[in-house]
Design an enzyme around this catalytic site. Structure first.
Site, PDB file in Angstrom:
ATOM      1  N   SER A 112       0.823  -1.211   0.000  1.00 23.41           N
ATOM      2  CA  SER A 112       0.000   0.000   0.000  1.00 23.41           C
ATOM      3  C   SER A 112       0.858   1.262   0.000  1.00 23.41           C
ATOM      4  O   SER A 112       2.014   1.254   0.442  1.00 23.41           O
ATOM      5  CB  SER A 112      -0.920   0.015   1.226  1.00 23.41           C
ATOM      6  OG  SER A 112      -1.674  -1.173   1.283  1.00 23.41           O
TER       7      SER A 112
HETATM    8  N1  SAH Z   1      -0.588  -5.054   4.013  1.00 22.28           N
HETATM    9  C1  SAH Z   1       0.136  -5.326   2.776  1.00 22.28           C
HETATM   10  C2  SAH Z   1      -0.622  -4.849   1.556  1.00 22.28           C
HETATM   11  C3  SAH Z   1      -1.321  -5.964   1.054  1.00 22.28           C
HETATM   12  S1  SAH Z   1      -2.340  -5.877  -0.373  1.00 22.28           S
HETATM   13  C4  SAH Z   1       1.529  -4.786   2.814  1.00 22.28           C
HETATM   14  O1  SAH Z   1       1.881  -4.079   3.768  1.00 22.28           O
HETATM   15  O2  SAH Z   1       2.289  -5.064   1.886  1.00 22.28           O
HETATM   16  C5  SAH Z   1      -3.631  -6.917   0.243  1.00 22.28           C
HETATM   17  C6  SAH Z   1      -3.249  -8.362   0.476  1.00 22.28           C
HETATM   18  O3  SAH Z   1      -4.444  -8.990   0.953  1.00 22.28           O
HETATM   19  C7  SAH Z   1      -2.836  -9.123  -0.773  1.00 22.28           C
HETATM   20  O4  SAH Z   1      -1.591  -9.701  -0.582  1.00 22.28           O
HETATM   21  C8  SAH Z   1      -3.933 -10.193  -0.922  1.00 22.28           C
HETATM   22  O5  SAH Z   1      -3.469 -11.425  -1.430  1.00 22.28           O
HETATM   23  C9  SAH Z   1      -4.436 -10.321   0.500  1.00 22.28           C
HETATM   24  N2  SAH Z   1      -5.772 -10.877   0.668  1.00 22.28           N
HETATM   25  C10 SAH Z   1      -6.900 -10.653  -0.064  1.00 22.28           C
HETATM   26  N3  SAH Z   1      -7.940 -11.342   0.452  1.00 22.28           N
HETATM   27  C11 SAH Z   1      -7.458 -12.014   1.533  1.00 22.28           C
HETATM   28  C12 SAH Z   1      -8.039 -12.914   2.487  1.00 22.28           C
HETATM   29  N4  SAH Z   1      -9.325 -13.272   2.460  1.00 22.28           N
HETATM   30  N5  SAH Z   1      -7.245 -13.408   3.456  1.00 22.28           N
HETATM   31  C13 SAH Z   1      -5.924 -13.086   3.535  1.00 22.28           C
HETATM   32  N6  SAH Z   1      -5.325 -12.249   2.660  1.00 22.28           N
HETATM   33  C14 SAH Z   1      -6.074 -11.727   1.673  1.00 22.28           C
END
Ligand code: SAH
Length: 212
Positions: free
Chosen positions: A61
């Site tokens: 993000s």
């Molecule tokens: N917090 C992260 C940004 C992640 S983007 C960072 O600091 O880099 C959002 C993430 O959520 C993605 O990697 C995606 O695969 C994950 N995601 C989406 N749905 C999800 C779910 N139901 N359970 C776990 N992860 C999920």
């Protein structure tokens, strides 16, 4: 220290300038080496004002969004935190600087594995990375004082609400697949009080209580 000037500038120009004031959050953002959470070829723009692809169609993000969500979550030193959507592990590292314990769940096993290796390598021994569907939470470690969801869903998953401690706070982007607003829920003994509303754009929350 490598990139420390970029971190200081990032906090000043992108985060403080937009109104984030919590000094603990600002210190954590000045401290965590964000360039180690992006692919090597993107290290030079790791501190710029945008998300960056991290593989599996996902992104780390934008720095401001990480700071804003962290401030809204208000994690204290003794808190146990659940993050849904580990991605690169960057948000988990920021939370680990502020709270006692962080459990973070990622649905893509490859991302979970690389985030775990990265966080261990950086010495974050208060973070547990779990591979699975975070819309169901992680009941083994519940209740949580803070829950942060870093992917956007159609609603706040019920499982997460039920795993939130009394007096706990939950931050989750909610809305359409391609545009959401940040919902903040505060749990009291009898109800959930909703605040928030800042517009945002996150990758979809995919799972049982998310998008298909
Ligand atoms: N917090 C992260 C940004 C992640 S983007 C960072 O600091 O880099 C959002 C993430 O959520 C993605 O990697 C995606 O695969 C994950 N995601 C989406 N749905 C999800 C779910 N139901 N359970 C776990 N992860 C999920």
């Amino acid at each position: 220290m490598l990139f420390s000037k970029q971190r200081t500038q990032m906090v000043k120009l992108q985060i403080v300038s937009r109104g984030v004031r919590d000094e603990r959050v600002l210190d954590a953002m000045r401290h965590v080496p964000r360039h180690l959470f992006v692919p090597q070829a993107r290290q030079s723009d790791a501190y710029d004002d945008h998300p960056i692809p991290i593989g599996n169609g996902q992104t780390i993000s934008q720095p401001y969004m990480v700071a804003l969500m962290t401030e809204l979550a208000g994690a204290g030193e003794a808190d146990r935190v659940l993050e849904v959507g580990t991605g690169s592990g960057y948000q988990a590292a920021i939370l680990a600087e502020l709270a006692a314990e962080v459990i973070t769940i990622e649905r893509h096993v490859e991302l979970a594995d690389s985030a775990r290796t990265r966080l261990e390598g950086l010495g974050y021994d208060n973070v547990t990375v779990v591979a699975g569907d975070g819309t169901l939470g992680c009941p083994e470690h519940a209740p949580y004082d803070v829950i942060i969801v870093t992917a956007g869903g159609p609603h706040v998953p019920e499982a997460l609400k039920s795993q939130l401690a009394i007096d706990g706070r939950l931050v989750c982007p909610v809305g359409a697949r391609d545009m959401q607003r940040l919902v903040v829920l505060q749990r009291t003994p009898g109800e959930f009080i909703e605040t928030g509303g800042v517009g945002c754009i996150f990758v979809p929350l995919v799972g049982e209580e998310g998008w298909t």
